[in-house]
Write an enzyme that holds these catalytic residues in place. Sequence first.
Site: not given
Ligand code: NAD
Length: 271
Positions: A159, A163
């Site tokens: 990744h 991450k």
């Molecule tokens: P990122 O850091 O780009 O985004 C995280 C977001 O969460 C940001 O906008 C941040 O401001 C927001 N956030 C943090 N605290 C918050 C709160 N209290 N209230 C509302 N929003 C809040 O991360 P990302 O790359 O978008 O990944 C996010 C998560 O999704 C990770 O855990 C990642 O591993 C997971 N993910 C899952 C899949 C899947 O298919 N399940 C795919 C990709 C990523």
Amino acid sequence: MTRAPGAPGVSVCVLGPSGRMGRAIIDSMPGRADVRLAAAVDRPDAPGVGAPVAGTTSGVLATSALEPAFEASDVYIDFTTPMATRHAAELAVAHRRAAVIGTTGLSTGDLDAIGALAQVAPVVVAANFSLGVNLLLGLARQAARALGPDWDAEVVETHHHHKRDAPSGTALAIARAIADGRGVDYDRVKRHTRDGDVGPRPPGEIGVSSVRGGDVVGEHTATFFGIGERVELAHRATSRSIFAVGALRAAAWVVGQPPGRYDMLDVLGLR
Ligand code: NAD
């Protein structure tokens, strides 16, 4: 904020609209008849809070207030952080709000909070929302069953360098599918790190290794090593839109389901 009854599609609240996945979800919404953006909630100090959500004509403002956003929507989509996911699930209970949760690295306590929500509302939880990865889970289970524990199984995931959690939730799901196929308890055979004089590989062990670098969206390979041959099952994501489209499909599906915890196999009708 109030709900707009009669408007087409389920109304969706997106958590973390400034994040990589939040952005991809919002960008995947235009042109879809099954979902529409009703609310967007971010950390109070996140970029864009207080302004209209970029890239939409919905007029929805990004806010930091969860409860009015839950009231304005049929379902919320959460790809944020484990702490934010737990907090949202706890607040959503009183609203009986349906949820689609993709955050990874969740602790037992976080999963308990999601479980409490699933008692009163339908909730889809998946470590990976792509169709290809869900197919891979089924294939890994089948391969493990057919090949048996004499074939050494290893999962390698790669990744991007932002991450936070390791191994990836998807790698763990693949490793658990292999354990399932063999009919063993994953926690008794797992190996997540090797360092130093670890000795010969114990029979039946399932190894998971993590690689981090650059802008890799997500790659997973399950390898089954026999004597004189090996089988590799691999999935490579080249765009986050695959997860976003899967999450939107899950959001449209989950509204109206009975309370409970579901995964993508339920959404895709593959169970
Ligand atoms: P990122 O850091 O780009 O985004 C995280 C977001 O969460 C940001 O906008 C941040 O401001 C927001 N956030 C943090 N605290 C918050 C709160 N209290 N209230 C509302 N929003 C809040 O991360 P990302 O790359 O978008 O990944 C996010 C998560 O999704 C990770 O855990 C990642 O591993 C997971 N993910 C899952 C899949 C899947 O298919 N399940 C795919 C990709 C990523």
